[in-house]
Design an enzyme around this catalytic site. Structure first.
Site, short mmCIF file in Angstrom:
data_model
loop_
_atom_site.label_atom_id
_atom_site.label_comp_id
_atom_site.label_asym_id
_atom_site.label_seq_id
_atom_site.Cartn_x
_atom_site.Cartn_y
_atom_site.Cartn_z
CD GLU A 36 51.47 69.34 62.87
OE1 GLU A 36 50.58 68.69 63.07
OE2 GLU A 36 52.03 70.27 63.60
CB CYS A 46 62.42 70.31 51.90
SG CYS A 46 61.60 68.41 52.70
CG ASN A 311 55.23 63.67 50.88
OD1 ASN A 311 53.86 63.63 51.20
ND2 ASN A 311 55.94 63.87 51.22
CE1 TYR A 432 77.52 63.63 23.26
CE2 TYR A 432 77.16 63.02 21.26
CZ TYR A 432 77.26 64.01 22.12
OH TYR A 432 78.42 64.58 21.32
CD1 TRP A 440 82.84 57.59 25.28
CD2 TRP A 440 81.95 56.09 26.35
NE1 TRP A 440 83.32 56.69 24.37
CE2 TRP A 440 82.58 55.11 25.86
CE3 TRP A 440 81.20 55.20 27.28
CZ2 TRP A 440 81.94 54.26 24.68
CZ3 TRP A 440 80.84 53.88 26.76
CH2 TRP A 440 81.08 53.50 25.75
NE ARG A 448 85.05 53.40 29.50
CZ ARG A 448 85.33 53.39 28.20
NH1 ARG A 448 83.75 54.41 27.11
NH2 ARG A 448 86.61 54.17 28.34
C1 LIG Z 1 65.26 72.29 56.87
C2 LIG Z 1 64.48 71.13 56.73
C3 LIG Z 1 65.43 70.82 55.03
C4 LIG Z 1 65.10 69.28 54.42
N1 LIG Z 1 64.90 68.95 53.76
C5 LIG Z 1 64.93 68.29 53.04
C6 LIG Z 1 65.00 67.37 51.71
O1 LIG Z 1 65.60 68.20 50.85
N2 LIG Z 1 64.39 66.40 50.92
C7 LIG Z 1 64.09 65.34 51.85
O2 LIG Z 1 63.70 63.92 51.56
N3 LIG Z 1 63.42 65.66 53.50
C8 LIG Z 1 63.78 66.70 53.69
N4 LIG Z 1 63.96 67.29 54.67
C9 LIG Z 1 63.30 65.71 55.98
C10 LIG Z 1 61.37 66.63 55.66
O3 LIG Z 1 61.34 67.43 55.58
C11 LIG Z 1 60.94 65.30 57.27
O4 LIG Z 1 61.67 63.73 56.21
C12 LIG Z 1 59.16 65.43 56.69
O5 LIG Z 1 58.78 66.75 56.97
C13 LIG Z 1 58.98 64.39 58.04
O6 LIG Z 1 57.76 64.17 57.86
P1 LIG Z 1 56.73 63.72 58.56
O7 LIG Z 1 54.84 64.36 58.73
O8 LIG Z 1 56.90 62.21 59.13
O9 LIG Z 1 57.35 64.68 59.76
P2 LIG Z 1 57.35 66.43 60.30
O10 LIG Z 1 57.35 66.45 58.79
O11 LIG Z 1 58.10 66.43 61.35
O12 LIG Z 1 55.23 66.08 61.19
C14 LIG Z 1 55.62 66.05 62.21
C15 LIG Z 1 54.52 66.11 62.88
O13 LIG Z 1 53.52 65.76 63.65
C16 LIG Z 1 53.62 66.77 64.54
N5 LIG Z 1 53.24 66.77 66.23
C17 LIG Z 1 54.61 66.26 66.75
N6 LIG Z 1 54.21 65.52 67.84
C18 LIG Z 1 52.82 65.97 67.88
C19 LIG Z 1 51.71 65.23 69.09
N7 LIG Z 1 52.08 65.03 70.12
N8 LIG Z 1 50.52 66.04 68.77
C20 LIG Z 1 50.06 66.49 67.81
N9 LIG Z 1 51.01 67.17 66.79
C21 LIG Z 1 52.80 66.26 67.07
C22 LIG Z 1 54.30 68.02 64.36
O14 LIG Z 1 53.82 69.16 64.76
C23 LIG Z 1 54.60 68.34 63.17
O15 LIG Z 1 54.00 68.50 62.32
C24 LIG Z 1 64.35 68.45 55.16
C25 LIG Z 1 63.94 69.01 57.01
C26 LIG Z 1 64.01 70.00 57.19
C27 LIG Z 1 63.92 70.20 58.65
#
Ligand SMILES: Cc1cc2nc3c(=O)[nH]c(=O)nc-3n(C[C@H](O)[C@H](O)[C@H](O)COP(=O)(O)OP(=O)(O)OC[C@H]3O[C@@H](n4cnc5c(N)ncnc54)[C@H](O)[C@@H]3O)c2cc1C
Length: 459
Positions: A36, A46, A311, A432, A440, A448
């Site tokens: 990471e 989020c 997730n 309800y 409704w 409807r």
């Molecule tokens: C402000 C904000 C609000 C949000 N609100 C919502 C919400 O309300 N509901 C919802 O469903 N989603 C929401 N999201 C989206 C959600 O946060 C993301 O969809 C989710 O975090 C994606 O998870 P991920 O593990 O795919 O990627 P990320 O969470 O982006 O994690 C990827 C990780 O990989 C690491 N990484 C990248 N490249 C490398 C590399 N080359 N080597 C080592 N590490 C690396 C990064 O540092 C990062 O920690 C929100 C996002 C933001 C920014």
């Protein structure tokens, strides 16, 4: 000898995959190494807007599990501040750079999970050395913005560039901190994730909070004074700003994957199968914001970067790596957000998306209330349904309203997921009682109305 799993990216998708794999295979059977590049694992991006507004504390409260917990409880080798810089599929190795200690390591893998998330869009004009310009992607971004807002001279005028859900949530957060806020959007409406008629309700509520909304206005530059941002530049003149927050959307983070030869789909995300295996590559998995997925209604590959999918996808990958069987079934585009007390939900296709996918459809808007009209706190709720013509199958739904609006979209999401028609929906046995719904329910009222629209003579 233990097999070796390498995970790139220590947040939602990566750590879900790693945790699920560990649950099924112990340390003697599977060694797990996580790289990471940031400072945190398993954090909630989020929650950032609510941390900025002061509603929740942070950053600790936004971290579900820290690296030490993964090391001690889950027996993982978690290497923080390590950025993977190359993947060699022939030698089955990754190369990682230690961002603090310096130096490079090469590590072998049997299985690889690519979970690098997304990259925020950053147009050339946003590349600036002026202080006060922030993207909003990581907890570090949140911390930097909070520091800027707390430091002297305290910023008074904020400009949020981009009216997607992150821009809207950030505008709300900044208003709640007492700044004057202008939201600038290049398109014709903020909240383009819903149709224009529904987005207008959101825009109206934002104006009611004091947010100035400027639409059809691309930002072309930034002005600065004494090393601090002082305005955003537009065709209609500069808009003064002491702080600028960028919410211009994201794209899949696929640079490393592309360089290594992973297949990339038409949406720009990595192509995976239902079990989250990267198409055509054995022992290589990908999950989260970096992949594309199937839209179950349009049948098209889409990139929908949401934590809820990251997730589930990571979990599926981890179960499969652990020797079990799990699939990710695709998405239907369900999302919720809010602007102060106004809640917004959507699922399925918007009108434009339904047209693009080739559907003939009707769309209706039904006005109702969240509670019985006579019950204290009854407030308006607007439900929009899009139904295929002539079958009546639900294709999409949007809800805008005050309390109890957003999560009502889940009823509609379940109906849509299961291919219900609006006619079927009129008979749904929904709860309800006056404090929770009119007799409704707004969902039934809208169903409807859609049935009536389908029965109307063809245009
Ligand atoms: C402000 C904000 C609000 C949000 N609100 C919502 C919400 O309300 N509901 C919802 O469903 N989603 C929401 N999201 C989206 C959600 O946060 C993301 O969809 C989710 O975090 C994606 O998870 P991920 O593990 O795919 O990627 P990320 O969470 O982006 O994690 C990827 C990780 O990989 C690491 N990484 C990248 N490249 C490398 C590399 N080359 N080597 C080592 N590490 C690396 C990064 O540092 C990062 O920690 C929100 C996002 C933001 C920014």
């Amino acid at each position: 000898m233990a097999q070796r799993l390498i995970v790139i990216g220590g947040d939602a998708a990566g750590m879900s995959a790693a945790s699920q794999a560990r649950r099924r295979r112990d340390r003697a059977d599977l060694e797990i190494v996580v790289f990471e590049r940031g400072h945190f694992t398993s954090y909630s991006a989020c929650g950032i807007p609510y941390w900025i507004s002061g509603l929740v504390s942070g950053p600790e409260a936004l971290i579900a599990r820290d690296p030490e917990t993964f090391r001690t409880t889950y027996a993982m080798d978690v290497r923080m501040r390590h950025e993977v810089t190359a993947i060699d599929l022939d030698r089955r190795e990754v190369v990682a750079r230690d961002l603090e200690g310096g130096g490079e390591v090469r590590e072998r893998f049997d299985d690889l999970v690519y979970a690098t998330g997304a990259v925020p869009m950053k147009p050339p004009w946003a590349d600036t050395d002026a202080g006060g310009v922030f993207g909003m992607q990581t907890l570090d971004d949140g911390a930097a913005l909070r520091d800027w807002l707390d430091a002297e001279p305290q910023p008074r005028r904020a400009v949020v560039v981009g009216g997607g859900y992150i821009g809207v949530e950030m505008a709300e957060a900044l208003i709640q901190r007492g700044l004057s806020v202008t939201l600038v959007e290049a398109g014709s409406q903020p909240m383009a994730t819903v149709d224009g008629d529904m987005a207008e309700l959101v825009a109206e509520a934002m104006r009611g909070l004091g947010v100035t909304i400027r639409t059809d206005l691309p930002v072309t530059g930034l002005e600065q004074r004494d090393g601090r941002v002082s305005a955003v530049v537009t065709a209609e003149g500069p808009i003064p700003a002491d702080v600028v927050v960028l919410g211009l959307g994201v794209r899949p983070n696929t640079a490393l994957a592309k360089a290594a030869g992973f297949p990339i789909g038409p949406s720009g995300g990595i192509r995976v199968d239902r079990r989250m295996r990267v198409a055509g590559l054995s022992g290589v998995w990908a999950a989260g914001d970096c992949v594309e997925t199937l839209h179950r209604v349009s049948g098209m590959p889409v990139h929908v970067p949401l934590g809820t999918h990251a997730n589930k996808q990571g979990r599926a990958a981890g179960i499969n790596i652990g020797g079990g069987y799990a699939t990710f079934a695709g998405v239907i585009g369900t999302a919720v957000t809010k602007v102060c007390d106004l809640e917004v939900g959507r699922t399925g296709l918007r009108e434009e998306e339904a047209t693009l996918a080739g559907f003939d459809f009707v769309s209706v808007i039904a006005e109702s209330t969240n509670r019985a009209g006579y019950y204290p706190g009854a407030r308006p709720m607007t439900v929009k349904l899009i139904a295929e013509r002539p079958s009546g199958r639900l294709l999409g739904a949007q809800i805008v309203g005050w309390s109890e609006a957003a999560k009502r979209i889940d009823t509609l999401a379940v109906a849509l997921w299961n291919g219900m028609t609006v006619d079927d929906m009129t008979s749904l046995d929904l709860g309800y009682a006056p404090p929770y719904a009119p007799v409704w329910d707004p969902v039934l009222v809208a169903a409807r109305k859609a049935v009536d629209a389908l029965a109307a003579p063809d245009r």
